[in-house]
Design a protein around this motif. Structure first.
Motif, PDB file in Angstrom:
ATOM      1  N   ALA A 158       1.089  -1.427  -0.093  1.00 16.91           N
ATOM      2  CA  ALA A 158      -0.534   0.090  -0.092  1.00 16.91           C
ATOM      3  C   ALA A 158       1.013   1.481   0.385  1.00 16.91           C
ATOM      4  O   ALA A 158       0.646   2.259  -0.649  1.00 16.91           O
ATOM      5  CB  ALA A 158      -0.440   0.222   1.680  1.00 16.91           C
ATOM      6  N   LEU A 159       2.097   1.408   0.969  1.00 20.13           N
ATOM      7  CA  LEU A 159       2.495   2.374   0.668  1.00 20.13           C
ATOM      8  C   LEU A 159       3.265   2.376  -0.157  1.00 20.13           C
ATOM      9  O   LEU A 159       3.492   3.794  -1.182  1.00 20.13           O
ATOM     10  CB  LEU A 159       3.282   2.314   1.773  1.00 20.13           C
ATOM     11  CG  LEU A 159       4.808   3.620   1.693  1.00 20.13           C
ATOM     12  CD1 LEU A 159       4.420   4.841   2.350  1.00 20.13           C
ATOM     13  CD2 LEU A 159       6.068   2.729   3.061  1.00 20.13           C
ATOM     14  N   SER A 160       3.993   1.927  -0.900  1.00 16.96           N
ATOM     15  CA  SER A 160       4.376   1.488  -2.622  1.00 16.96           C
ATOM     16  C   SER A 160       3.825   2.416  -3.122  1.00 16.96           C
ATOM     17  O   SER A 160       4.217   2.670  -4.321  1.00 16.96           O
ATOM     18  CB  SER A 160       5.260   0.138  -3.385  1.00 16.96           C
ATOM     19  OG  SER A 160       6.752  -0.153  -1.538  1.00 16.96           O
ATOM     20  N   TYR A 161       2.453   1.732  -3.467  1.00 19.76           N
ATOM     21  CA  TYR A 161       1.171   1.896  -4.221  1.00 19.76           C
ATOM     22  C   TYR A 161       1.170   3.663  -4.069  1.00 19.76           C
ATOM     23  O   TYR A 161       1.008   4.330  -5.500  1.00 19.76           O
ATOM     24  CB  TYR A 161       0.387   1.024  -3.498  1.00 19.76           C
ATOM     25  CG  TYR A 161      -1.396   1.286  -5.202  1.00 19.76           C
ATOM     26  CD1 TYR A 161      -1.227   1.575  -6.499  1.00 19.76           C
ATOM     27  CD2 TYR A 161      -2.311   1.280  -4.711  1.00 19.76           C
ATOM     28  CE1 TYR A 161      -1.739   1.481  -7.371  1.00 19.76           C
ATOM     29  CE2 TYR A 161      -3.511   1.246  -5.397  1.00 19.76           C
ATOM     30  CZ  TYR A 161      -2.991   1.592  -6.456  1.00 19.76           C
ATOM     31  OH  TYR A 161      -3.925   1.501  -7.714  1.00 19.76           O
TER      32      TYR A 161
ATOM     33  N   PHE B 169      10.050  -4.490  -5.193  1.00 23.87           N
ATOM     34  CA  PHE B 169       8.904  -3.257  -5.624  1.00 23.87           C
ATOM     35  C   PHE B 169       8.702  -2.440  -3.946  1.00 23.87           C
ATOM     36  O   PHE B 169       8.471  -1.163  -3.928  1.00 23.87           O
ATOM     37  CB  PHE B 169       7.616  -3.344  -5.266  1.00 23.87           C
ATOM     38  CG  PHE B 169       7.493  -4.172  -7.331  1.00 23.87           C
ATOM     39  CD1 PHE B 169       7.611  -3.149  -8.187  1.00 23.87           C
ATOM     40  CD2 PHE B 169       7.368  -5.272  -7.178  1.00 23.87           C
ATOM     41  CE1 PHE B 169       8.035  -3.609  -9.141  1.00 23.87           C
ATOM     42  CE2 PHE B 169       7.285  -6.018  -8.445  1.00 23.87           C
ATOM     43  CZ  PHE B 169       7.297  -5.340  -9.107  1.00 23.87           C
ATOM     44  N   ILE B 170      10.402  -2.371  -2.882  1.00 21.95           N
ATOM     45  CA  ILE B 170       9.681  -1.901  -1.545  1.00 21.95           C
ATOM     46  C   ILE B 170      11.116  -0.574  -1.715  1.00 21.95           C
ATOM     47  O   ILE B 170      12.634  -0.760  -1.820  1.00 21.95           O
ATOM     48  CB  ILE B 170       9.871  -2.559  -0.212  1.00 21.95           C
ATOM     49  CG1 ILE B 170       9.460  -3.526  -0.414  1.00 21.95           C
ATOM     50  CG2 ILE B 170      10.099  -2.119   1.002  1.00 21.95           C
ATOM     51  CD1 ILE B 170       7.686  -2.830  -0.112  1.00 21.95           C
TER      52      ILE B 170
ATOM     53  N   ALA C 254      11.984  -3.237   3.963  1.00 24.80           N
ATOM     54  CA  ALA C 254      12.352  -4.214   2.995  1.00 24.80           C
ATOM     55  C   ALA C 254      13.150  -5.364   4.427  1.00 24.80           C
ATOM     56  O   ALA C 254      12.703  -6.312   4.546  1.00 24.80           O
ATOM     57  CB  ALA C 254      13.385  -3.884   2.382  1.00 24.80           C
ATOM     58  N   LEU C 255      13.892  -4.180   5.271  1.00 30.72           N
ATOM     59  CA  LEU C 255      14.313  -5.287   6.186  1.00 30.72           C
ATOM     60  C   LEU C 255      13.518  -6.000   6.603  1.00 30.72           C
ATOM     61  O   LEU C 255      13.942  -7.324   6.781  1.00 30.72           O
ATOM     62  CB  LEU C 255      15.167  -3.997   7.058  1.00 30.72           C
ATOM     63  CG  LEU C 255      16.353  -4.826   8.107  1.00 30.72           C
ATOM     64  CD1 LEU C 255      17.131  -6.481   7.603  1.00 30.72           C
ATOM     65  CD2 LEU C 255      16.823  -4.468   9.153  1.00 30.72           C
ATOM     66  N   ALA C 256      12.501  -5.765   7.249  1.00 32.57           N
ATOM     67  CA  ALA C 256      11.748  -5.830   8.042  1.00 32.57           C
ATOM     68  C   ALA C 256      10.905  -6.605   7.558  1.00 32.57           C
ATOM     69  O   ALA C 256      10.526  -8.232   7.794  1.00 32.57           O
ATOM     70  CB  ALA C 256      10.618  -5.194   8.480  1.00 32.57           C
TER      71      ALA C 256
ATOM     72  N   TRP D 232      19.285  -5.081  -2.631  1.00 29.38           N
ATOM     73  CA  TRP D 232      20.752  -3.850  -3.384  1.00 29.38           C
ATOM     74  C   TRP D 232      20.025  -3.456  -4.733  1.00 29.38           C
ATOM     75  O   TRP D 232      20.640  -2.146  -5.526  1.00 29.38           O
ATOM     76  CB  TRP D 232      22.107  -4.886  -3.183  1.00 29.38           C
ATOM     77  CG  TRP D 232      22.852  -4.138  -4.033  1.00 29.38           C
ATOM     78  CD1 TRP D 232      23.543  -3.210  -3.904  1.00 29.38           C
ATOM     79  CD2 TRP D 232      23.299  -4.304  -5.419  1.00 29.38           C
ATOM     80  NE1 TRP D 232      24.835  -2.646  -4.839  1.00 29.38           N
ATOM     81  CE2 TRP D 232      24.612  -3.155  -5.042  1.00 29.38           C
ATOM     82  CE3 TRP D 232      23.106  -4.845  -6.860  1.00 29.38           C
ATOM     83  CZ2 TRP D 232      25.005  -3.395  -7.087  1.00 29.38           C
ATOM     84  CZ3 TRP D 232      24.390  -4.950  -7.483  1.00 29.38           C
ATOM     85  CH2 TRP D 232      24.880  -4.356  -8.218  1.00 29.38           C
ATOM     86  N   ILE D 233      19.801  -3.975  -5.624  1.00 32.59           N
ATOM     87  CA  ILE D 233      19.406  -4.054  -6.891  1.00 32.59           C
ATOM     88  C   ILE D 233      17.998  -3.109  -6.908  1.00 32.59           C
ATOM     89  O   ILE D 233      17.700  -1.597  -7.272  1.00 32.59           O
ATOM     90  CB  ILE D 233      18.512  -5.304  -7.625  1.00 32.59           C
ATOM     91  CG1 ILE D 233      19.262  -6.488  -8.054  1.00 32.59           C
ATOM     92  CG2 ILE D 233      18.173  -4.722  -8.973  1.00 32.59           C
ATOM     93  CD1 ILE D 233      18.593  -7.524  -9.232  1.00 32.59           C
ATOM     94  N   GLN D 234      17.585  -2.748  -6.216  1.00 33.67           N
ATOM     95  CA  GLN D 234      16.677  -1.708  -5.696  1.00 33.67           C
ATOM     96  C   GLN D 234      16.840  -0.387  -5.142  1.00 33.67           C
ATOM     97  O   GLN D 234      16.714   0.706  -5.581  1.00 33.67           O
ATOM     98  CB  GLN D 234      15.169  -2.467  -4.995  1.00 33.67           C
ATOM     99  CG  GLN D 234      14.029  -1.142  -4.183  1.00 33.67           C
ATOM    100  CD  GLN D 234      13.025  -0.324  -5.521  1.00 33.67           C
ATOM    101  OE1 GLN D 234      13.695   0.712  -6.400  1.00 33.67           O
ATOM    102  NE2 GLN D 234      12.806  -1.012  -6.544  1.00 33.67           N
TER     103      GLN D 234
END
Length: 404
Positions: free
Chosen positions: A40-43, A299-300, A306-308, A368-370
């Motif tokens: 939802a946050l990314s959206y 997508f994060i 992302a870590l969580a 790392w890619i993101q």
């Protein structure tokens, strides 16, 4: 037959609720909250980044693809059993009433799912595709009518094999539905809704004639229902033991070179790796959760989130694999052969740690890619390695001690 349907539905719901208690546990709810919150946050951030004036060229094709895929979710649940071919076949003339109730019940789930998908796409359609609220309402109604047509087609396939063929599935479920939805995204959806409604009336008329004159195909109906239930049992098997699910071991000879070979003192290591690979449910679980976690992490854009999520997915994978420790407990040869019981826990800890480390490396690379932050990626991997050590050492020992 209506009483039979009510009894079958009540029994089925009771069974589903029994398994859902294990699915909707604290760990899964927590994971779901993290996943939905991250998406939802990314959206939301993505929608804010879109230009409010310009129409995005890929918006409508992307929505069309999502809607066509969402239409494939939800099957006709007849709740038929293998014994019905003997005990209920004399009352075949009354199967029309039974199947109509099955159709109505199946529509409830399918329409709820399609409505949720449409609600999720609404902000994107308003901002990126520049559709009006009225157009969205007609598009939603068209989606519901098309789902009804799909389930009607599946019901007709229980009487005439041609409606159950792959050609009809591609023509109606994908081709025809995609054509109407795609056209409605560029033109007025009202006209397409009228076309779908007229086709619904024609199919309803054909259904009444078939259910009273044609012969009901019991073998196809029971096989289709068994396949549907098998998919449900496979999902529930991710969270608990399902007695109705029969899992067959698969050789997977192509992985032999990657697995530890038999050697003195390494019997349990040899056995646990092959139990992991050859058990379709276990290997499928690892593969699905790893792919799902990697896709979500891609997508994060928030490092802490992302870590969580990575920590959560590693924990879920480790927790679900704990049951593999007892995989050979009921095999009599494990108690006959001169195997050192002390090696069992060490072998399992080593196998689980190596597997989770590979998954942690995959999650780190995706992150790392993101994020393109090498320092954070090293910290990311360090946290996951620490979690793996805690999972495979004190936490696993505590779990095994409680069960002993």
């Amino acid at each position: 037959m209506l009483d039979l349907w009510k009894m079958r539905q009540k029994t089925h719901q009771k069974q589903m609720f029994k398994y859902l208690r294990y699915v909707l546990n604290d760990h899964f709810i927590l994971a779901l909250l993290f996943i939905l919150g991250g998406l939802a946050l990314s959206y939301s951030n993505y929608l804010k980044a879109l230009s409010p004036q310009a129409e995005i060229w890929y918006a409508k094709p992307l929505v069309l693809l999502i809607l066509v895929i969402s239409l494939q979710v939800g099957r006709l649940a007849t709740l038929l059993k293998p014994a019905d071919i003997v005990f209920i076949s004399p009352r075949q003339a009354e199967m029309g009433q039974y199947l109509q109730k099955a159709l109505q019940s199946s529509l409830i789930f399918a329409w709820v799912f399609d409505t949720l998908v449409m609600l999720a796409l609404t902000p994107f359609l308003l901002v990126a595709a520049k559709l009006t609220v009225v157009q969205l309402i007609f598009l939603w109604l068209l989606l519901l009518v098309l789902k009804y047509l799909q389930l009607e087609r599946k019901l007709l396939g229980l009487y005439q094999a041609q409606f159950a063929s792959g050609r009809w599935k591609w023509f109606l479920d994908i081709g025809f539905c995609g054509l109407l939805l795609g056209t409605s995204l560029y033109l007025d959806p009202l006209y397409l809704l009228l076309v779908a409604a007229l086709l619904t009336g024609y199919i309803d008329k054909s259904k009444k004639a078939l259910t009273t004159q044609a012969v009901f195909n019991w073998e196809v109906a029971i096989e289709t229902e068994n396949e549907r239930m098998l998919q449900l049992y496979r999902f529930f098997a991710l969270f608990t033991d399902v007695p109705n699910l029969q899992v067959a071991a698969k050789r997977r000879r192509y992985l032999d070179r990657l697995l530890p070979q038999a050697k003195p003192g390494g019997s349990f290591t040899y056995l646990y790796w092959r139990a992991l690979v050859r058990n379709g449910e276990t290997s499928g679980l690892v593969l699905r959760l790893t792919v799902l976690g990697a896709v979500i992490l891609y997508f994060i854009t928030e490092p802490w989130l992302a870590l969580a999520l990575a920590v959560l997915f590693v924990y879920l994978l480790g927790f679900q694999l704990f049951s593999l420790y007892h995989h050979y407990d009921e095999v009599v040869f494990m108690h006959i052969y001169p195997l050192d019981p002390g090696n069992k826990q060490k072998a399992f800890q080593k196998m689980l740690g190596q597997l989770l480390f590979v998954i942690a490396v995959i999650f780190t690379l995706v992150s790392w890619i993101q994020l393109q932050n090498i320092l954070f990626s090293l910290e990311f991997l360090g946290v996951l390695v620490l979690e793996i050590v805690l999972l495979t050492r004190p936490y696993l020992k505590g779990r095994l001690a409680k069960r002993a």
